[in-house]
Design a protein around this motif. Structure first.
Motif, PDB file in Angstrom:
ATOM      1  N   ALA A  23      -6.776   0.897   0.381  1.00  9.00           N
ATOM      2  CA  ALA A  23      -6.258   0.443  -0.912  1.00  9.00           C
ATOM      3  C   ALA A  23      -7.314   0.620  -2.002  1.00  9.00           C
ATOM      4  CB  ALA A  23      -5.795  -1.009  -0.819  1.00  9.00           C
ATOM      5  N   GLN A  24      -8.553   0.278  -1.699  1.00 11.08           N
ATOM      6  CA  GLN A  24      -9.622   0.422  -2.689  1.00 11.08           C
ATOM      7  C   GLN A  24      -9.860   1.883  -3.024  1.00 11.08           C
ATOM      8  OE1 GLN A  24     -11.343  -2.248  -4.363  1.00 11.08           O
ATOM      9  NE2 GLN A  24     -11.566  -0.427  -5.636  1.00 11.08           N
ATOM     10  N   ALA A  25      -9.808   2.758  -2.031  1.00  8.25           N
ATOM     11  CA  ALA A  25      -9.998   4.184  -2.271  1.00  8.25           C
ATOM     12  C   ALA A  25      -8.904   4.744  -3.197  1.00  8.25           C
ATOM     13  CB  ALA A  25     -10.016   4.955  -0.950  1.00  8.25           C
ATOM     14  N   ARG A  44      -0.793  -1.979  -9.594  1.00 11.04           N
ATOM     15  CA  ARG A  44      -0.380  -3.351  -9.293  1.00 11.04           C
ATOM     16  C   ARG A  44      -0.149  -3.524  -7.789  1.00 11.04           C
ATOM     17  NH1 ARG A  44       3.778  -6.534  -8.101  1.00 11.04           N
ATOM     18  NH2 ARG A  44       5.282  -4.844  -7.902  1.00 11.04           N
ATOM     19  N   LEU A  45       0.565  -2.585  -7.199  1.00  8.94           N
ATOM     20  CA  LEU A  45       0.869  -2.679  -5.771  1.00  8.94           C
ATOM     21  C   LEU A  45      -0.384  -2.505  -4.911  1.00  8.94           C
ATOM     22  CD1 LEU A  45       4.201  -0.698  -5.854  1.00  8.94           C
ATOM     23  CD2 LEU A  45       3.943  -3.087  -5.127  1.00  8.94           C
ATOM     24  N   LEU A  46      -1.250  -1.601  -5.295  1.00  7.92           N
ATOM     25  CA  LEU A  46      -2.480  -1.393  -4.525  1.00  7.92           C
ATOM     26  C   LEU A  46      -3.402  -2.605  -4.617  1.00  7.92           C
ATOM     27  CD1 LEU A  46      -3.009   2.353  -5.379  1.00  7.92           C
ATOM     28  CD2 LEU A  46      -2.454   1.414  -3.116  1.00  7.92           C
ATOM     29  N   LYS A  47      -3.459  -3.238  -5.780  1.00 10.59           N
ATOM     30  CA  LYS A  47      -4.254  -4.469  -5.922  1.00 10.59           C
ATOM     31  C   LYS A  47      -3.662  -5.579  -5.070  1.00 10.59           C
ATOM     32  CE  LYS A  47      -6.036  -3.469 -10.526  1.00 10.59           C
ATOM     33  NZ  LYS A  47      -5.952  -3.769 -11.958  1.00 10.59           N
ATOM     34  N   LEU A  48      -2.351  -5.674  -5.038  1.00 14.12           N
ATOM     35  CA  LEU A  48      -1.668  -6.653  -4.197  1.00 14.12           C
ATOM     36  C   LEU A  48      -1.996  -6.401  -2.727  1.00 14.12           C
ATOM     37  CD1 LEU A  48       0.448  -8.988  -4.328  1.00 14.12           C
ATOM     38  CD2 LEU A  48       2.180  -7.230  -3.962  1.00 14.12           C
ATOM     39  N   TYR A  91       0.842  -1.205   0.000  1.00 17.36           N
ATOM     40  CA  TYR A  91       0.000   0.000   0.000  1.00 17.36           C
ATOM     41  C   TYR A  91       0.876   1.254   0.000  1.00 17.36           C
ATOM     42  CZ  TYR A  91      -2.980   3.766   1.499  1.00 17.36           C
ATOM     43  OH  TYR A  91      -3.618   4.972   1.570  1.00 17.36           O
ATOM     44  N   ASP A  92       1.826   1.308   0.946  1.00 13.75           N
ATOM     45  CA  ASP A  92       2.686   2.489   1.065  1.00 13.75           C
ATOM     46  C   ASP A  92       3.453   2.757  -0.227  1.00 13.75           C
ATOM     47  OD1 ASP A  92       1.837   2.786   3.680  1.00 13.75           O
ATOM     48  OD2 ASP A  92       3.640   1.886   4.554  1.00 13.75           O
ATOM     49  N   LEU A 152      -4.626  -4.868  -1.546  1.00 14.05           N
ATOM     50  CA  LEU A 152      -6.039  -5.188  -1.359  1.00 14.05           C
ATOM     51  C   LEU A 152      -6.254  -6.690  -1.205  1.00 14.05           C
ATOM     52  CD1 LEU A 152      -8.918  -3.986  -1.312  1.00 14.05           C
ATOM     53  CD2 LEU A 152      -8.943  -4.222  -3.787  1.00 14.05           C
ATOM     54  N   GLU A 153      -5.569  -7.473  -2.014  1.00 13.89           N
ATOM     55  CA  GLU A 153      -5.717  -8.940  -1.974  1.00 13.89           C
ATOM     56  C   GLU A 153      -5.181  -9.554  -0.682  1.00 13.89           C
ATOM     57  OE1 GLU A 153      -3.672 -10.330  -5.434  1.00 13.89           O
ATOM     58  OE2 GLU A 153      -5.070  -9.356  -6.808  1.00 13.89           O
ATOM     59  N   HIS A 154      -4.122  -8.961  -0.128  1.00 14.73           N
ATOM     60  CA  HIS A 154      -3.455  -9.560   1.030  1.00 14.73           C
ATOM     61  C   HIS A 154      -3.691  -8.824   2.340  1.00 14.73           C
ATOM     62  CE1 HIS A 154      -1.447 -12.456  -1.491  1.00 14.73           C
ATOM     63  NE2 HIS A 154      -1.135 -11.481  -2.321  1.00 14.73           N
ATOM     64  N   ALA A 155      -4.503  -7.780   2.317  1.00 18.28           N
ATOM     65  CA  ALA A 155      -4.754  -6.996   3.530  1.00 18.28           C
ATOM     66  C   ALA A 155      -5.411  -7.858   4.604  1.00 18.28           C
ATOM     67  CB  ALA A 155      -5.644  -5.802   3.207  1.00 18.28           C
ATOM     68  N   GLU A 156      -4.926  -7.685   5.822  1.00 17.21           N
ATOM     69  CA  GLU A 156      -5.475  -8.433   6.946  1.00 17.21           C
ATOM     70  C   GLU A 156      -6.504  -7.631   7.727  1.00 17.21           C
ATOM     71  OE1 GLU A 156      -2.344 -10.026   9.332  1.00 17.21           O
ATOM     72  OE2 GLU A 156      -1.411 -11.041   7.627  1.00 17.21           O
ATOM     73  N   THR A 157      -6.600  -6.336   7.429  1.00 18.13           N
ATOM     74  CA  THR A 157      -7.578  -5.508   8.134  1.00 18.13           C
ATOM     75  C   THR A 157      -8.524  -4.849   7.139  1.00 18.13           C
ATOM     76  OG1 THR A 157      -6.234  -3.492   8.057  1.00 18.13           O
ATOM     77  CG2 THR A 157      -5.891  -4.985   9.958  1.00 18.13           C
ATOM     78  N   GLN A 158      -9.703  -4.582   7.594  1.00 14.70           N
ATOM     79  CA  GLN A 158     -10.689  -3.893   6.765  1.00 14.70           C
ATOM     80  C   GLN A 158     -10.221  -2.475   6.450  1.00 14.70           C
ATOM     81  OE1 GLN A 158     -13.180  -5.400   5.357  1.00 14.70           O
ATOM     82  NE2 GLN A 158     -14.047  -3.607   4.380  1.00 14.70           N
ATOM     83  N   ALA A 159      -9.543  -1.847   7.400  1.00 11.00           N
ATOM     84  CA  ALA A 159      -9.068  -0.482   7.184  1.00 11.00           C
ATOM     85  C   ALA A 159      -8.103  -0.421   5.998  1.00 11.00           C
ATOM     86  CB  ALA A 159      -8.395   0.053   8.442  1.00 11.00           C
ATOM     87  N   LEU A 160      -7.177  -1.360   5.941  1.00 16.38           N
ATOM     88  CA  LEU A 160      -6.223  -1.371   4.824  1.00 16.38           C
ATOM     89  C   LEU A 160      -6.940  -1.669   3.510  1.00 16.38           C
ATOM     90  CD1 LEU A 160      -3.371  -1.048   3.800  1.00 16.38           C
ATOM     91  CD2 LEU A 160      -2.954  -3.453   4.380  1.00 16.38           C
TER      92      LEU A 160
END
Length: 87
Positions: free
Chosen positions: A79-81, A61-65, A40-41, A67-75
């Motif tokens: 990422a989606q935003a 690409r990084l933001l989709k990655l 994300y960063d 989003l796919e691997h995020a462990e929290t809803q906040a992340l």
């Protein structure tokens, strides 16, 4: 800070990028080891051209990655935003 010329601005940008290099390298290693937060960063940095050359495709690409691997809803929401903003 007021710049006298475009060249002064470019020199300042290059200096900032050089200072960011260790952080960018660290984030890339963390992404390679599977860190969704680092993806994300780094994705946001590529989207904004902050410490790296702006690259919207790499940002997506990084933001989709992230989003796919995020462990929290906040992340996931962050990422989606960012992805939505780049569309």
């Amino acid at each position: 800070m007021l710049f006298r010329s475009v060249a002064d601005l470019e020199v300042a940008r290059m200096a900032a990028d050089a200072k960011a290099k260790p952080l960018i390298d660290f984030l890339k290693k963390r992404v390679a080891s599977g860190s969704a937060d680092a993806a994300y960063d780094l994705g946001v940095r590529y989207a904004q051209g902050n410490g790296v050359l702006q690259d919207v495709a790499e940002a997506k690409r990084l933001l989709k990655l992230s989003l796919e691997h995020a462990e929290t809803q906040a992340l996931k929401l962050k990422a989606q935003a960012e992805l939505d903003r780049l569309q």
